[in-house]
Write a protein that holds these residues in place. Structure first.
Motif, short mmCIF file in Angstrom:
data_model
loop_
_atom_site.label_atom_id
_atom_site.label_comp_id
_atom_site.label_asym_id
_atom_site.label_seq_id
_atom_site.Cartn_x
_atom_site.Cartn_y
_atom_site.Cartn_z
N VAL A 32 5.77 -0.43 -2.93
CA VAL A 32 6.89 -1.01 -3.66
C VAL A 32 7.07 -0.30 -4.99
CG1 VAL A 32 7.70 -3.11 -4.79
CG2 VAL A 32 6.52 -3.25 -2.62
N GLY A 33 8.30 -0.09 -5.39
CA GLY A 33 8.54 0.52 -6.69
C GLY A 33 10.02 0.79 -6.88
N PRO A 34 10.39 1.17 -8.08
CA PRO A 34 11.82 1.41 -8.34
C PRO A 34 12.36 2.61 -7.58
CG PRO A 34 10.52 1.79 -10.32
CD PRO A 34 9.58 1.30 -9.30
N ALA A 35 11.50 3.61 -7.33
CA ALA A 35 12.00 4.75 -6.56
C ALA A 35 12.00 4.36 -5.09
CB ALA A 35 11.11 5.95 -6.80
N ASP A 36 13.03 4.78 -4.40
CA ASP A 36 13.19 4.36 -3.01
C ASP A 36 12.44 5.27 -2.07
OD1 ASP A 36 16.33 3.02 -1.79
OD2 ASP A 36 14.24 2.42 -1.52
N GLN A 61 9.77 15.91 -3.64
CA GLN A 61 9.94 15.11 -4.85
C GLN A 61 9.35 13.71 -4.65
OE1 GLN A 61 13.49 12.97 -5.83
NE2 GLN A 61 13.78 14.21 -7.65
N THR A 64 5.71 13.90 -4.86
CA THR A 64 5.29 13.96 -6.27
C THR A 64 5.27 12.57 -6.87
OG1 THR A 64 6.39 16.07 -6.47
CG2 THR A 64 5.76 14.99 -8.51
N ILE A 65 6.33 11.82 -6.62
CA ILE A 65 6.39 10.46 -7.18
C ILE A 65 5.22 9.66 -6.67
CG2 ILE A 65 7.68 8.31 -7.19
CD1 ILE A 65 10.22 9.84 -7.19
N GLN A 68 1.69 11.58 -7.98
CA GLN A 68 1.51 11.83 -9.41
C GLN A 68 1.85 10.65 -10.27
OE1 GLN A 68 0.19 14.43 -10.47
NE2 GLN A 68 0.63 16.12 -9.10
N LEU A 69 2.69 9.75 -9.77
CA LEU A 69 3.12 8.64 -10.61
C LEU A 69 2.66 7.29 -10.09
CD1 LEU A 69 6.71 9.91 -11.39
CD2 LEU A 69 4.76 9.88 -12.90
N ARG A 70 2.91 7.02 -8.81
CA ARG A 70 2.60 5.68 -8.34
C ARG A 70 1.12 5.49 -8.07
NH1 ARG A 70 6.49 3.25 -3.75
NH2 ARG A 70 8.20 3.55 -5.20
N ARG A 73 -1.08 5.13 -11.05
CA ARG A 73 -0.81 3.87 -11.72
C ARG A 73 -1.52 2.71 -11.02
NH1 ARG A 73 4.95 2.21 -14.25
NH2 ARG A 73 4.47 0.02 -14.56
N THR A 201 2.84 2.23 -18.02
CA THR A 201 4.02 3.04 -17.71
C THR A 201 3.71 4.51 -17.63
OG1 THR A 201 4.89 1.65 -19.45
CG2 THR A 201 6.46 3.00 -18.27
N THR A 202 2.83 4.98 -18.52
CA THR A 202 2.61 6.42 -18.60
C THR A 202 1.32 6.81 -17.90
OG1 THR A 202 1.64 5.94 -20.73
CG2 THR A 202 3.88 6.77 -20.72
N ARG A 313 7.13 -3.51 -12.75
CA ARG A 313 8.08 -2.42 -12.55
C ARG A 313 9.17 -2.71 -11.54
NH1 ARG A 313 4.99 0.65 -8.12
NH2 ARG A 313 2.96 -0.23 -8.51
N TYR B 196 8.99 6.07 -22.51
CA TYR B 196 10.20 6.07 -21.69
C TYR B 196 11.22 5.01 -22.06
CZ TYR B 196 6.78 8.70 -19.03
OH TYR B 196 5.77 9.56 -18.66
N GLU B 234 8.74 6.66 -12.40
CA GLU B 234 9.18 6.96 -11.02
C GLU B 234 10.67 7.11 -10.96
OE1 GLU B 234 8.22 4.18 -7.99
OE2 GLU B 234 6.24 3.83 -8.86
N TYR B 235 11.35 6.19 -11.63
CA TYR B 235 12.81 6.16 -11.57
C TYR B 235 13.39 7.42 -12.19
CZ TYR B 235 17.58 4.82 -12.62
OH TYR B 235 18.94 4.80 -12.74
N VAL B 237 11.97 10.36 -12.51
CA VAL B 237 11.71 11.52 -11.66
C VAL B 237 12.60 11.49 -10.43
CG1 VAL B 237 9.97 12.60 -10.18
CG2 VAL B 237 9.36 11.85 -12.47
N GLU B 238 12.82 10.31 -9.89
CA GLU B 238 13.68 10.22 -8.71
C GLU B 238 15.11 10.57 -9.07
OE1 GLU B 238 14.70 6.45 -7.14
OE2 GLU B 238 14.53 7.13 -5.06
N ASP B 263 2.61 14.66 -15.75
CA ASP B 263 2.37 14.65 -14.31
C ASP B 263 3.66 14.40 -13.56
OD1 ASP B 263 -0.80 12.93 -14.62
OD2 ASP B 263 -0.33 15.05 -14.42
N GLY B 264 3.99 15.31 -12.67
CA GLY B 264 5.14 15.06 -11.80
C GLY B 264 6.47 15.42 -12.40
#
Lengths: 346, 308
Positions: A32-36, A61, A64-65, A68-70, A73, A201-202, A313, B196, B234-235, B237-238, B263-264
């Motif tokens: 789950v997250g804001p990016a689809d 991409q 990567t999300i 590297q990000l989710r 976290r 967040t970071t 988030r 951010y 995430e948002y 980067v997307e 990162d990313g």
């Protein structure tokens, strides 16, 4: 309830359920997250080596999300949640005080002051690129606890009351200095405040690598001392007569718990409420034996913070809520519900 | 009583002007004090009347300080607040624009105080001391900035220079926008700090991006409707914005390298094609004459992105 007489099978079952809970939370966290990102793609990326998981792929991409990000976290939320909860459980046991939280002995105030000083007067990184802020908050947290211990220890015999009072005094003093500095530098207010509210967040893998060693050491130490906390629970004099040195044991436990707290606040800021309610919720389920409460608090805390971060988030997606707000808003009513349903007070 | 005194003062001033040396009055520029005062300025909080050209102006708003110098009233400013760091010759003092102390301000014996809000009831305190106060709140659109410059021109007796300054701003902004025609349709991420925080199109800065025809990725995140949402990494980067504008170069030491090191973030469109624009924090947060610099920086970024 889990006591010394509980069957081995029952203990394993409880631990298995707890771990299953964490795995489920982590899965939710990465899905789950804001990016689809497509669920099948994520599952394939994670479990592609298991035959029969099925197809689905992520673009570079999206990959990567995810990685590297989710993923960092979620992992960081696990570590921070575990650290804060086990620290809270240990403080509650060591001070025989159900209201103790990981920030009891001035850790929060020390970390806050360290962070404020760096944000306002310092640079963002050392010359080689390592960020200064986590280190400053880590050192600040430990310094706060050390100061409380130095003051409380010198006051008549290191009793728990003296330590708690010293912690209150140190916390008030350091917070006052921090407020004063903030007032003199109002333009940095938002940055400092964001840090105080706590955020993941970071989060990145560098944060995970930074605190993992301290977190592991602290958690292992505290789990091994779980039984000692039960002995401390009967009172200092009684514990001494049973052959334990209560002041020294308490020092070790407080040091380990403070290390866990310092590691957690270094990367995530001051996330409140986790250290108090998770141990209590665990006690409602498995009873008050610290031998169980301490490790299960770590596991439960990890799951709780991962889920809280998911809410942080996604609730105002793609914006973010400060995670400290989520833990308080969500945790308090959930805890009240648990309390009513079991009709029991720890 | 006040009206009588004002009328008396005006009468005396006019008489003195009429009796002055004919040669000097004949070369008097339109910006001289005698015909332009007393003046009443219509502000959102009501009319503010100035009986004579103010020569002891205290500015408690960094933006107002920049505007005062831009309209040629710099010599009349005797004290500016502690954040008024531009232009360099501004008389910065320890006065606080956030927590103003009426006594400290009154100590400068001002005949005009310019401020951007009314913290702690300072306006009332100053009015009780018969000091005219001009409240120039944060602009919502660029037109508000122009209006404020004109009001300051009126208040300080530099109407012509204020109009000229505004016209120059409009010309420069028009040129910058014309050079950045590629910007229409680009997506932009404006970064306020390194956790951010961003701005939506409801804010002054957001409106500037609308002038370029850009899409602001933070608009979707206004769940809390504050205008300043915190975005999820995430948002961002997307969304892969074409332009990343860093307004946290001073507070948080961010620059193009630092962004690429996150990162990313290194695969982002903006990072690879030189679409990362760095601006000074103050330039991106004040609504004074330096918004021209801000717009020119974005324009340069658009041109670089468009060429890549």
């Amino acid at each position: 309830m889990l006591t010394a007489g509980t069957t081995r099978g029952r203990r394993i079952a409880v631990i298995a359920v707890a771990l299953g809970f964490v795995v489920l939370a982590v899965l939710i966290g990465v899905l789950v997250g804001p990016a689809d990102l497509s669920a099948s793609g994520i599952l394939h990326a994670l479990f592609g080596w298991v035959p029969g998981v099925g197809d689905g792929s992520l673009t570079s991409q999206e990959s990567t999300i995810l990685w590297q990000l989710r993923a960092p976290r979620v992992v960081l939320a696990c570590i921070v949640g575990a650290c804060l909860s086990i620290s809270g459980a240990s403080y509650q046991g060591a001070f025989r005080n159900p209201l103790a939280d990981p920030y009891l002995l001035g850790a929060a105030a020390g970390a806050g002051l360290g962070a404020t000083l760096v944000i306002i007067y310092g640079a963002a990184t050392f010359t080689d690129g390592t960020p200064i802020l986590p280190i400053a908050s880590f050192v600040g947290a430990l310094a706060g606890v050390a100061l409380a211990y130095a003051i409380g220890g010198s006051m008549g015999g290191r009793t728990t009351v003296a330590l708690v009072l010293a912690g209150v005094a140190v916390a008030s003093f350091l917070t006052a200095i921090q407020t004063f500095i903030q007032q003199r530098n109002v333009d940095s207010l938002r940055e400092v405040y964001t840090w105080i509210l706590g955020r993941l967040t970071t989060a990145g893998w560098s944060d995970v690598v930074l605190i993992l060693p301290y977190a592991v050491i602290a958690i292992v130490l505290l789990v091994l001392h779980g039984r000692m906390l039960d002995v401390l629970g009967v009172g200092d004099d009684e514990a001494a007569s049973l052959g334990m040195k209560p002041a020294r044991t308490r020092l070790i436990i407080v040091a380990a718990a403070s290390l866990a707290t310092a590691a957690a606040v270094a990367v995530a800021g001051l996330i409140g409420f986790v250290g108090i309610i998770v141990p209590h919720a665990v006690r409602l389920v498995v009873g008050t034996s610290n031998r169980w409460v301490v490790p299960l608090s770590a596991i439960g805390g990890a799951a709780f913070l991962v889920l809280a971060d998911v809410v942080a988030r996604t609730a105002v997606s793609p914006g973010e809520l400060p995670i400290g707000v989520v833990t308080a808003l969500v945790g308090a009513p959930a805890f009240a519900l648990l309390l009513r349903r079991s009709g029991r007070v720890t | 009583m006040r009206r009588f005194l004002s009328a008396l003062t005006a009468g005396v001033v006019l008489t003195l002007a009429a009796c002055s040396d004919p040669s000097s009055s004949s070369v008097a520029a339109p910006t001289s004090a005698a015909p332009a005062f007393p003046v009443t300025i219509d502000t959102a909080d009501g009319p503010v009347t100035l009986d004579a050209q103010p020569t002891q102006i205290v500015s408690l708003s960094p933006t107002a300080t920049e505007m005062l110098f831009a309209v040629g009233a710099g010599d009349q400013v005797i004290a500016a607040d502690d954040f008024s760091d531009y232009p360099p010759q501004a008389p910065t003092t320890d006065l606080s624009g956030f927590e103003p102390n009426v006594e400290a301000i009154a100590g400068y014996e001002p005949d005009l105080v310019v401020i951007s809000g009314d913290p702690g009831g300072v306006v009332k305190g100053l009015e009780a001391l018969d000091v005219p106060v001009l409240v120039l709140p944060a602009a919502v659109t660029i037109d508000d900035s122009y209006d404020q410059m004109r009001q300051l021109g009126q208040a300080t007796g530099h109407v012509g220079e204020a109009d000229a300054a505004v016209a120059q701003m409009q010309t420069d902004i028009g040129a910058a926008l014309a050079a950045a025609a590629d910007g229409a349709g680009m997506s932009v991420y404006h970064e306020l700090d390194d956790t951010y925080y961003s701005v939506t199109s409801d804010t002054f800065v957001g409106q500037i991006y609308e002038l370029f025809g850009m899409t602001n990725i933070a608009d979707e995140a206004n769940g809390a409707a504050t205008g300043y949402p915190q975005l999820s990494a995430e948002y961002i980067v997307e969304a892969d914005p074409d332009l990343i504008v860093l307004a946290d170069t001073v507070c948080c030491g961010q620059d193009a390298e630092a962004v690429a090191a996150r990162d990313g973030w290194d695969g982002l469109n903006a990072v690879e094609d030189g679409g990362v624009v760095t601006v000074d924090d103050s330039v991106a947060s004040r609504w004074g004459p330096r918004i021209v610099e801000f717009i020119e920086a974005i324009s340069a970024g658009v041109q670089q992105q468009g060429a890549a």
